[in-house]
Structure formats: C-alpha cells, structure tokens
Design a protein around this motif. Structure first.
Motif, PDB file in Angstrom:
ATOM      1  N   PRO A 121      10.270  27.806  77.480  1.00 25.78           N
ATOM      2  CA  PRO A 121       9.737  27.275  78.866  1.00 25.78           C
ATOM      3  C   PRO A 121       9.693  28.292  79.867  1.00 25.78           C
ATOM      4  CG  PRO A 121      11.243  26.124  77.537  1.00 25.78           C
ATOM      5  CD  PRO A 121      11.335  27.342  76.757  1.00 25.78           C
ATOM      6  N   ILE A 122      10.542  29.239  80.000  1.00 28.99           N
ATOM      7  CA  ILE A 122      10.636  30.344  81.110  1.00 28.99           C
ATOM      8  C   ILE A 122      10.099  31.529  80.661  1.00 28.99           C
ATOM      9  CG2 ILE A 122      11.884  29.096  82.844  1.00 28.99           C
ATOM     10  CD1 ILE A 122      14.377  30.730  82.127  1.00 28.99           C
ATOM     11  N   GLY A 123       9.466  31.675  79.453  1.00 29.57           N
ATOM     12  CA  GLY A 123       9.102  32.994  78.853  1.00 29.57           C
ATOM     13  C   GLY A 123      10.031  33.815  78.603  1.00 29.57           C
ATOM     14  N   VAL A 124       9.713  35.047  78.319  1.00 33.62           N
ATOM     15  CA  VAL A 124      10.824  36.035  78.165  1.00 33.62           C
ATOM     16  C   VAL A 124      10.750  37.017  79.183  1.00 33.62           C
ATOM     17  CG1 VAL A 124      11.844  37.760  76.241  1.00 33.62           C
ATOM     18  CG2 VAL A 124      10.534  35.742  75.337  1.00 33.62           C
ATOM     19  N   ALA A 125      11.643  37.294  79.980  1.00 33.05           N
ATOM     20  CA  ALA A 125      11.590  38.008  81.227  1.00 33.05           C
ATOM     21  C   ALA A 125      11.175  39.344  81.195  1.00 33.05           C
ATOM     22  CB  ALA A 125      12.926  37.859  82.112  1.00 33.05           C
ATOM     23  N   HIS A 126      10.252  39.784  81.875  1.00 33.30           N
ATOM     24  CA  HIS A 126       9.774  41.260  81.908  1.00 33.30           C
ATOM     25  C   HIS A 126      10.663  41.701  82.943  1.00 33.30           C
ATOM     26  CE1 HIS A 126       5.511  40.552  80.145  1.00 33.30           C
ATOM     27  NE2 HIS A 126       6.256  39.445  79.522  1.00 33.30           N
ATOM     28  N   LEU A 127      10.649  43.255  82.961  1.00 40.05           N
ATOM     29  CA  LEU A 127      11.218  44.050  84.032  1.00 40.05           C
ATOM     30  C   LEU A 127      10.284  44.906  84.645  1.00 40.05           C
ATOM     31  CD1 LEU A 127      14.300  44.573  85.089  1.00 40.05           C
ATOM     32  CD2 LEU A 127      13.834  46.612  83.675  1.00 40.05           C
ATOM     33  N   SER A 128      10.422  44.979  86.005  1.00 41.78           N
ATOM     34  CA  SER A 128       9.152  45.651  86.702  1.00 41.78           C
ATOM     35  C   SER A 128       9.837  47.277  86.547  1.00 41.78           C
ATOM     36  CB  SER A 128       8.869  45.208  88.025  1.00 41.78           C
ATOM     37  OG  SER A 128      10.149  45.508  88.942  1.00 41.78           O
ATOM     38  N   LEU A 129       8.932  48.247  86.488  1.00 39.38           N
ATOM     39  CA  LEU A 129       9.397  49.526  86.438  1.00 39.38           C
ATOM     40  C   LEU A 129       9.001  50.351  87.786  1.00 39.38           C
ATOM     41  CD1 LEU A 129       7.763  50.298  83.026  1.00 39.38           C
ATOM     42  CD2 LEU A 129      10.126  50.240  83.623  1.00 39.38           C
ATOM     43  N   GLU A 130       8.410  49.813  88.688  1.00 35.10           N
ATOM     44  CA  GLU A 130       8.144  50.366  89.924  1.00 35.10           C
ATOM     45  C   GLU A 130       8.029  49.073  91.155  1.00 35.10           C
ATOM     46  OE1 GLU A 130       4.202  52.434  90.248  1.00 35.10           O
ATOM     47  OE2 GLU A 130       4.464  52.646  88.074  1.00 35.10           O
ATOM     48  N   GLU A 131       8.230  49.743  92.432  1.00 35.00           N
ATOM     49  CA  GLU A 131       7.929  48.709  93.417  1.00 35.00           C
ATOM     50  C   GLU A 131       6.410  48.251  93.424  1.00 35.00           C
ATOM     51  OE1 GLU A 131      10.022  49.464  97.208  1.00 35.00           O
ATOM     52  OE2 GLU A 131       8.370  48.843  98.279  1.00 35.00           O
ATOM     53  N   ASP A 132       6.176  47.172  93.866  1.00 37.69           N
ATOM     54  CA  ASP A 132       4.820  46.695  94.005  1.00 37.69           C
ATOM     55  C   ASP A 132       4.706  45.641  95.003  1.00 37.69           C
ATOM     56  OD1 ASP A 132       2.310  46.508  93.172  1.00 37.69           O
ATOM     57  OD2 ASP A 132       2.702  45.029  91.561  1.00 37.69           O
ATOM     58  N   GLU A 133       3.437  45.384  95.377  1.00 36.94           N
ATOM     59  CA  GLU A 133       3.052  44.283  96.603  1.00 36.94           C
ATOM     60  C   GLU A 133       1.970  43.370  95.969  1.00 36.94           C
ATOM     61  OE1 GLU A 133       1.349  43.359 100.510  1.00 36.94           O
ATOM     62  OE2 GLU A 133       0.521  43.932  98.653  1.00 36.94           O
ATOM     63  N   TYR A 134       2.264  41.692  96.519  1.00 40.39           N
ATOM     64  CA  TYR A 134       1.538  40.987  95.788  1.00 40.39           C
ATOM     65  C   TYR A 134       1.279  40.311  96.948  1.00 40.39           C
ATOM     66  CZ  TYR A 134      -0.651  37.265  93.450  1.00 40.39           C
ATOM     67  OH  TYR A 134      -1.135  35.976  92.525  1.00 40.39           O
ATOM     68  N   HIS A 135      -0.105  40.023  97.485  1.00 38.40           N
ATOM     69  CA  HIS A 135      -0.262  38.782  98.543  1.00 38.40           C
ATOM     70  C   HIS A 135       0.833  38.857  99.826  1.00 38.40           C
ATOM     71  CE1 HIS A 135      -2.936  36.244  96.261  1.00 38.40           C
ATOM     72  NE2 HIS A 135      -3.438  37.600  96.022  1.00 38.40           N
TER      73      HIS A 135
END
Ligand code: HEM
Length: 469
Positions: free
Chosen positions: A313-327
């Motif tokens: 139901p809530i997937g398998v969490a990913h981990l971000s490797l660098e800072e990012d920006e979205y909208h």
C-alpha cells in the motif's frame, strides 16, 4: 485510528501534492499523486533510488536482500542478475513451469477448496523454487519450514514502528543482555533461518549441477557466470532475492486472495469473464498465453484485481541521495520518499467509483482502453527500484486466474436462510498487505470442467522437470 495510507492521502489533500514530515529528525516526503512519483522517482531516478539503512535488516542477516541494499555497485550487480532472468522476454521461458504448477493447484482446489490460500502459498513457492533453483518442491520439504521462519523474520523485522532501533540505529550497539535489547534477541533467533534460507537451496542446486542432475534454471545459468569469474556471493544474493521476492513475501498470493473475494462478491463480472473464456478457449482445454490477446475482459479483470486492493500500500520507501526541488517544494538529501500506491489506485481523476470492482473501466468498444491509467504502472512501484518480478507476476496471475475462472465457480457463503453473505475483505497492515482469512464457496463450473481437472491429476506432463536435492 486511520491506516497510514489513508492518513497520508488526507494529508496530501489538505497540504498539497508533496508533504514534508519530520520523524525524529528524519525527513520524510509523502508524494500525493502518481504523476509526482513518476516525475521524481522515475524521471529523476539517479537522485531517488537508494534505501535507508535498516538496523534490523543488518541484525537479522537480511542485509544482502536486494530490496534492502543501498544504491551503488553491489545493488547494481544483484539487480543486473535478477533482470537478466526476469525481464519481459526472459520470463516467457517459464510458461511450462507456471502451467504445470497451476494444473496441480486446480487439482488441490477440487479436492480441498476451503484451503485455497494454503494451496496458493504452495503454488507460488513451488514455481519460484523450480525457476530459480531447478528444485521440485514437495509439501513436507525442509525448505518450506525454513522459509516460514524467514518470512516471520522479514515481516516482523520490517514492520514499521515495531522496533525503535530502526529509528535510532545507534541502539544496535547496546549489549544483548541489556533490558531494552529484546530486538537483538529477536534478531538473533531469526538469523539462522534467514541464512539457511539464503544458502541451502543454493547449495542444493549447485550440488545437483555438479552431480550432473542440474536442469535449466536461474542458478544453472548463474553458475556459468561464476565459473567465468563473476562474484558467487552476488549471484547467490540475486537468486535468493528472487526466491524471497516471490515465495516469502507472497505478493502474488495477496492478488490471488483479492481475486477470490471479488469473484464471490461480483457474480456478474465472473459470468462475463467465463462467457469470454467459453467462446475463445472452449470447454476441453485450459487457457494459454496464446489466448491472452483474445481475452480483453479477463485481462481487464486482472488489472482490476491489482488496482482494487493494494499489495504494497505505501510502496517500499526510497531514499534521496541529493537535495532537490519540485514545484517550489525543497526535498532535502537523505529524505525517505514514500509513494502512496493505495491512494493512487483510487485517485478519482483516473478511476471513478474506485471502491467498486469494475473491470469495464479498462475497456472501450470491447477492447482494452489504452487511455486509462494501467494499475500495473502503480502497483509495482517506481524508477530504478521498480519491481523486477512484475513480468513474472503478471504471467503467473494470468495463468492462474484465467484457469480458475475457466474451471470453477466462486460464490459468497450463505446464511441459514440460504442468502449470500458478501465477503467482508479486510486487509492486514504491514509492508505487504493480505486479506484477513475469509470463506467462499468454490466448486467446479460444470461436469465437463470437473472432468477436465480430473484428467490433469493423471496427466503425465512431459517437461524438463527439476530434481530434488
Ligand atoms: C502482484 C505481485 C507483486 C507486486 C504488486 C509487487 C510490488 C513490488 C513493489 C511495490 C516493489 C517496490 C518498488 C519500489 O521500490 O518502488 C517491489 C520490489 C521488488 N519485487 Fe515485487 N511485486 C510483486 C511480485 C514480485 C515477484 C513475483 C517477484 C520475484 C519474482 C518480486 C520481486 C521483487 C524484488 C526483488 C523487489 C526489490 C527491488 C529492488 O529494491 O531493487 N516481486 N515489488
């Protein structure tokens, strides 16, 4: 109290497409739409394809498992080996194994319909055991007992919120005798089963190959690569990751349970699928992959099973490797990023009346409507971590569900007055979600269907069958 997927969906509805949470200093990002998950996890995959370190994974001996390994060379090596055996073309070579085990499943269902879930567990384990290790599974095999203990380890070790050490990994250094160290004692108790589960089928398969009894299998192929200089540990991890990915976590079983409940509650859907099978396949044989393109309603029904109840139901969490920006949202480095598969599967922008089981939503003029979002693009996750078993799972589901529909009638149980009582399908909480046990009536569709199943019992199936180690 609300379940996490519902709670996350409401937060996204209130605060926007991307929600930032702080879990004891750990940034957590909840993505509210399929489109946001595609944009970040898929299109910007190089930034979002790692996994958070799991202290319990480490302590239980599960840190070799592909779904736990962080992004990098080791993960790529395992994933490459898995992909070579599970890509869309490679999985076509497993059809005869899938069909053989589905036939055995139909016979068991005829003899003992009440235990349909247990028969499903055996079916999925037997298929993957044969595909990966070339071993023929017997109902009393030790592999099953070891696997049962490893699945307990997996399910409990990764159950969100169960172990504080997952939030504060530093705790893993406290001594085992320490009063708060129950997690260490639990992990130590499971470690042996986990390691046996990784090593024993591999050793059984390698022994069979060395003694000249090896049959075509993933391990036979991997051993060729090991002999040509590939790292044996990576090959072993790839094999065990596929074995665990299917047999121990039983994701495909969850969709099979959804199918039985849906067929019990929606008899008109079942009849329409059976009418299509009668026309295309006829009464004297089982459906095969060659029939698939002529069975749009059955295909739509399988898509609806994947959409209606989410397996992860809530997937398998990913981990971000660098800072990012979205909208305009800032996503810090080292954020846990959650895709709410459950919510995307009932997004009213894509699916009207989402709680209804309605295969027709995927059809237009009697054919599959390509303009409707395919739930397969949601259910199997996103980006470089997308489920590598998806093509295999879809083929197992087609073989199994079309064959059951063709030969059995599934109906809701009845009360003392003989009126049907719809199945109340409650899903368990956890990384992987299953239906809580439920009853339904399962009987052969006709005397001809029953005779067809009986012929399977005696059939001598001529294939390149495996060996018992
Ligand atoms: C209906 C059946 C299945 C569903 C719904 C499903 C779903 C998923 C999901 C949502 C993920 C996480 C993807 C992500 O991180 O974004 C995943 C990962 C994975 N699945 Fe499946 N799966 C299914 C069947 C299978 C089967 C049959 C196998 C093996 C043959 C398998 C092997 C794996 C493995 C190894 C991973 C980890 C991949 C990685 O982290 O690199 N799955 N699956």
């Amino acid at each position: 109290m609300q379940d996490p997927p519902e709670c996350f969906r409401d937060m996204n509805a209130q605060y926007g497409e991307v929600v930032y949470l702080d879990a004891f200093g750990q940034p957590m990002i909840i993505l509210g739409t399929h489109e946001a998950a595609i944009e970040l996890l898929d299109k910007r995959a190089s930034k979002y394809s790692s996994r958070k370190f799991s202290a319990m994974g480490d302590l239980t001996g599960l840190s070799w498992l592909i779904s736990v390994v962080p992004y990098g060379g080791r993960w790529r090596g395992i994933r490459r080996n898995v992909h070579q055996h599970m890509n869309a073309k490679a999985v076509t070579q497993y059809s005869s194994i899938q069909q053989r085990e589905v036939k055995a499943f139909l016979v068991r269902l005829l003899d003992d319909p009440k235990d349909f879930s247990a028969h499903g567990r055996f079916l999925f384990t037997a298929v993957i055991m044969r595909v990966v290790y070339g071993l023929d599974l017997k109902p009393d095999d030790d592999y099953i007992h070891t696997g049962d203990r490893a699945i307990t380890a997996f399910n409990l070790a990764f159950l969100p919120g169960r172990y504080l050490v997952e939030t504060f990994p530093i705790m893993r250094f406290i001594p085992t005798w320490f009063p708060g160290a129950k997690f260490k004692r639990d992990a130590a108790g499971w470690r042996d089963a986990v390691l046996r589960m990784r090593n024993e089928p591999w050793e059984g398969a390698v022994k069979a190959i060395r003694e000249g009894r090896g049959v075509h299998s993933m391990v036979l192929d991997l051993m060729d690569r090991v002999n040509a200089g590939q790292d044996e540990e990576i090959a072993k991890d790839a094999a065990a990751s596929v074995y665990l990915g299917e047999s121990e976590q039983f994701r495909t079983l969850s969709t099979m349970q959804t199918f039985f409940a849906a067929m019990a509650n929606y008899p008109e859907v079942q009849k329409r699928a059976q009418a299509e099978l009668d026309t295309v396949v006829g009464p004297h044989r089982l459906p095969t992959f060659d029939d698939e393109k002529f069975l749009p309603y059955v295909c739509a029904l399988i898509k609806e099973c994947l959409r209606w109840k989410s397996v992860v139901p809530i997937g398998v969490a990913h981990l971000s490797l660098e800072e990012d920006e979205y909208h305009g949202y800032r996503i810090p480095k080292d954020s846990i990023v959650v895709s709410n598969i459950w919510a995307y599967s009932r997004d009213p922008r894509h699916y009207t009346d989402p709680e209804e089981f309605r295969p027709e939503r995927f059809l237009k003029d009697g054919q599959l409507d390509q303009s409707v979002l395919d739930p397969g693009l949601i259910a199997f996750g996103y980006g470089r971590r997308i489920c590598p078993g998806q093509h295999f799972a879809k083929r197992t589901l087609f073989t199994l569900l079309s064959s059951v529909l063709h030969t059995f009638r599934i109906s809701a149980p009845t009360d003392e007055k003989g009126s049907p009582v719809p199945v109340n399908m409650k899903m368990t909480l956890g990384v992987i979600s299953y239906a809580e046990p439920f009853d339904c009536n399962i009987e052969p569709r006709s005397a001809v269907a029953e005779a067809l199943i009986r012929t399977l019992r005696d059939e001598q199936i001529i294939t390149d069958m495996g060996v018992k180690a």
